[in-house]
Design an enzyme around this catalytic site. Structure first.
Site, PDB file in Angstrom:
ATOM      1  N   HIS A  35      34.230  43.417  37.332  1.00 61.29           N
ATOM      2  CA  HIS A  35      34.130  44.990  37.629  1.00 61.29           C
ATOM      3  C   HIS A  35      32.989  45.434  38.510  1.00 61.29           C
ATOM      4  CE1 HIS A  35      37.461  44.575  35.085  1.00 61.29           C
ATOM      5  NE2 HIS A  35      36.678  44.125  34.060  1.00 61.29           N
ATOM      6  N   CYS A  36      32.676  44.560  39.488  1.00 57.28           N
ATOM      7  CA  CYS A  36      31.657  44.942  40.548  1.00 57.28           C
ATOM      8  C   CYS A  36      30.600  45.567  39.836  1.00 57.28           C
ATOM      9  CB  CYS A  36      32.088  46.089  41.677  1.00 57.28           C
ATOM     10  SG  CYS A  36      33.576  45.329  42.538  1.00 57.28           S
ATOM     11  N   ALA A  37      29.955  44.855  38.686  1.00 59.22           N
ATOM     12  CA  ALA A  37      28.740  45.164  38.033  1.00 59.22           C
ATOM     13  C   ALA A  37      28.066  43.841  37.384  1.00 59.22           C
ATOM     14  CB  ALA A  37      29.228  46.152  37.068  1.00 59.22           C
TER      15      ALA A  37
END
Ligand SMILES: Cc1ncc(COP(=O)(O)O)c(C=O)c1O
Lengths: 130, 432
Positions: free
Chosen positions: B384-386
Site C-alpha cells: 500500500h505505498c508505505a
C-alpha cells in the site's frame, strides 16, 4: 473475468512442495531479488560449468504464483546454456513453465526469471577474463 | 470567492444541469458502475471511490453545454464557465469550512504535496528539521526526502505506539528549536488510524512557543475527506492536501488548503498564464493567491464534479448518516475477521475510519485476494505505498478492505464467507 484456473493443481503442488529448494553445496554464483511491493523474495544458487547450468537451487518466499513459477522453471533449465536463459523472452518463459498470468500477477511469475537472469549477468561479468 | 462576480446566474444552478444529487437508502442504485458490474463487491474505496450519477452526468453535461475557457472570454459561455468554476470553489471551501481564497486546485494529493514541498523550499535553511510520522504514503514522504536533501535538512521520523497511533512521547522528544516543517497524515491509508491533528498541532506549538520560530504544518488528508467531517479551519494547520477521486468525485482534480495568513508568502511552483497581474520582458508580478498558484487552463468540469461530490457527501451524511452506517459495517467486519484463525489485523479497532488491513499467517495476501477477485470481490493487497512503515514494524504484505457509502452488511457477510473459503482452499492442499 478473472478465474481461479490459474491456480491449477500443478501450480498448487509446486507451491506447497517446491522442487529444487535449499542451498546447493557447490555453487559459483548466487543472487537474491525481490518484488518489494508484495514482499516476495527469491535467492538463487547456480553451479555453472562450461556456460551450462549444471545445477540450480533456490530459497523462495512469496505467493503461490512466484514460488510455483520458480519451482517449475528450475526443473526446465537444468543443463541449458546460460545464453539460452539470457535470451528467453517473457512469452517464451510463460510457455516454458506453462503459466499465463493475468496482468496483476505478471510480476509474481516473472520474479524467478528476473532473479536468474541477474545471476547469470553477474556470473558473466565476474568471469570475463577467464 | 472571486470578487465582483455575480452569482445570481448560478443561483439558478438547478436549471443549469439536469442530474440532481440524490439521497437514497439504496445508494448502489445511484452508482452506474454497479449496474454495469452486477456482481461487483467493491471494497477498495481507499484506492478510489465509485462516482454517483450526479457527478458523472453533469460532468459530461458541462462539456456539452458550457465548455469554454474561464477568466478569459467576455462572451456568455466563458462567463458561465467562470461562474461554474468559482461557484465550485466556493462550495468545496464551505465543505471544509475554509475561505475560498485558501483553496488551490491541483491534480490531486500527490500533486499538492509535491507543490507544497517546493513552495516551502525557500523558507528552509541548512540544519532545519522536518518532522514526519512513519506511516506516510510514499507521496507524502518522497517530496520531503528530496527537499531535505536539496537543503541539507534533517528528516526526523516519529514512530508509532503498539496500536499504530502516533507515539506522543517520541514526538515530544524529537521536536526541537530547529523544527521547521511537521508532516502528518490525517488518516493512514494502511492502518485506517485517525490521528488527532488538532491536539498534535497544539502540543507542538505549545512546546516550541519559547523559540518563536516559524513552523509549517502539512497534512495529507487523502483518506480523511470521504469519512470524516473535516473542518480544516479548526485544525489550525498551514497546508491540507486531498484528492477528489477518493471522495466520490472525478479523477484528475484535488487541491490543497493554504492558510490565509501565509497564502501569498511563496513563489509559485508552476508558472504560466492566468496567474499573473503583470509581466514585463524581465519581470513578473503574480496575482493574489490562490490564482497565483493556478496557472494555465483549469479543470472546470473536474472542479464542478468535485463540487457535486461534496454535495453528495453533505446531503447523504445529513439525511442518510452514511458515516454511522460505515462505522457499523466496519465494526462488524473487524469482529468477524478477528474470529478467523491465523488472521492478524494491523492496529486495534479504536480511532479508525472504515478501513482495515490484515494478513494471514500462512497464506500470501496476493493468493487470498486473487481468490476473492474470482468471486467478484475487489480489495487491495500488497504494501500500500508505505514501505517504510512495513519495514519498520516487520509487517507482511497484507490485504486492505476499505468500506464506502454503498457497501452493505450482506456484502461483508459474503466477503467473510469467501475469505474462509479461500483459506480452506489454500490450507487443504496440505492434506493431500
Ligand atoms: C494517504 C494517501 N496520501 C496520498 C495519496 C495519493 O493520492 P493521489 O493518488 O490521489 O494523488 C493516497 C492515495 O492512495 C493516500 O492514500
Amino acid at each position: 473475468m478473472i478465474k481461479m484456473d490459474m491456480y491449477r493443481q500443478i501450480i498448487m503442488d509446486n507451491y506447497k512442495y517446491p522442487k529444487n529448494t535449499g542451498k546447493l553445496e557447490k555453487f559459483n554464483i548466487e543472487n537474491k531479488s525481490s518484488n518489494i511491493s508484495c514482499g516476495d523474495e527469491i535467492e538463487i544458487f547456480l553451479d555453472i560449468q562450461d556456460n551450462l547450468i549444471k545445477d540450480i537451487s533456490y530459497l523462495a518466499k512469496g505467493c503461490a504464483m512466484s514460488v510455483a513459477s520458480m519451482s517449475l522453471f528450475s526443473d526446465k533449465i537444468k543443463g541449458k546454456s546460460i545464453e539460452y536463459v539470457l535470451n528467453l523472452s517473457e512469452e517464451e518463459y510463460f510457455e516454458l513453465i506453462n503459466i499465463f498470468p493475468t496482468i496483476s500477477r505478471v510480476k509474481c511469475v516473472l520474479l524467478g526469471l528476473k532473479t536468474l537472469k541477474e545471476a547469470i549477468i553477474q556470473f558473466k561479468s565476474q568471469n570475463k577474463f577467464n | 470567492m472571486q470578487k465582483g462576480y455575480n452569482y445570481d446566474k448560478f443561483m439558478i444552478k438547478d436549471k443549469l444541469f439536469s442530474e440532481k444529487v440524490r439521497i437514497s437508502n439504496n445508494l448502489k442504485k445511484d452508482f452506474p458502475i454497479f449496474k454495469n458490474n452486477k456482481k461487483l463487491i467493491y471494497l477498495d474505496n481507499a484506492a478510489t471511490t465509485q462516482k454517483p450519477n450526479s457527478v458523472l452526468k453533469n460532468y459530461i453535461e458541462y462539456y456539452e453545454k458550457y465548455n469554454s475557457n474561464i477568466h478569459r472570454g467576455i462572451y456568455d459561455l466563458s462567463e458561465m464557465s467562470s461562474l461554474i468554476y468559482e461557484y465550485s470553489k466556493e462550495n468545496i471551501s464551505n465543505f471544509f469550512n475554509i475561505n475560498s481564497e485558501e483553496l488551490v486546485f491541483t491534480k490531486g494529493t500527490t500533486d499538492s504535496l509535491n507543490q507544497i514541498s517546493r513552495m516551502l523550499e525557500s523558507k528552509c535553511e541548512l540544519n532545519d528539521e522536518i518532522l514526519i510520522t512513519i506511516d506516510q504514503h510514499h507521496s507524502n514522504l518522497i517530496p520531503w526526502q528530496k527537499l531535505s536533501q536539496r537543503k541539507g535538512m534533517n528528516l526526523k521520523f516519529v514512530y508509532l505506539d503498539e496500536n499504530f497511533e502516533i507515539d506522543n512521547e517520541d514526538l515530544l522528544k524529537k521536536i526541537s528549536q530547529n523544527t521547521k516543517i511537521i508532516v502528518l497524515s490525517h488518516v493512514s491509508n494502511v492502518t485506517g488510524k485517525i490521528h488527532p491533528i488538532k491536539e498534535i498541532v497544539e502540543t507542538i506549538k505549545d512546546s516550541l512557543k519559547i523559540y518563536n520560530n516559524s513552523l509549517y504544518f502539512v497534512i495529507d488528508g487523502a483518506q480523511a475527506v470521504a469519512h470524516l467531517d473535516v473542518d480544516i479551519n479548526d485544525l489550525n494547520v498551514d497546508f491540507y492536501a486531498f484528492s477528489s477521486h477518493k471522495m466520490y468525485g472525478p479523477m484528475g482534480i484535488g487541491g490543497f488548503y493554504i492558510n490565509k495568513n501565509i497564502k501569498n508568502d511563496f513563489e509559485p511552483v508552476i508558472y504560466g498564464g492566468d496567474a499573473i497581474e503583470d509581466v514585463t520582458e524581465l519581470s513578473v508580478k503574480y496575482l493574489e493567491a490562490p490564482q497565483k498558484y493556478e496557472p494555465g487552463t483549469q479543470n472546470v468540469a473536474g472542479a464542478y464534479g468535485l463540487s457535486l461530490a461534496v454535495d453528495f457527501l453533505r446531503k447523504n451524511r445529513k439525511k442518510n448518516s452514511i458515516e454511522k452506517k460505515e462505522k457499523e459495517l466496519f465494526n462488524y467486519l473487524y469482529d468477524s475477521l478477528l474470529e478467523i484463525e491465523d488472521i492478524k489485523i494491523i492496529g486495534d479497532k479504536k480511532n479508525k475510519i472504515s478501513l482495515l488491513t490484515f494478513s494471514h499467517k500462512k497464506i500470501h495476501s496476493h493468493d487470498l485476494s486473487y481468490y476473492l477477485s474470482t468471486n467478484n470481490i475487489a480489495v487491495r493487497s500488497g504494501m500500500h505505498c508505505a514501505y517504510p512503515l512495513y519495514k519498520k514494524y516487520n509487517l507482511e504484505s497484507s490485504i486492505r478492505v476499505s468500506i464506502g457509502c454503498y457497501n452493505t452488511k450482506k456484502e461483508i457477510d459474503y466477503f467473510i464467507k469467501k475469505i474462509k473459503d479461500s483459506i480452506s482452499f489454500f490450507n487443504n492442499l496440505d492434506d493431500k
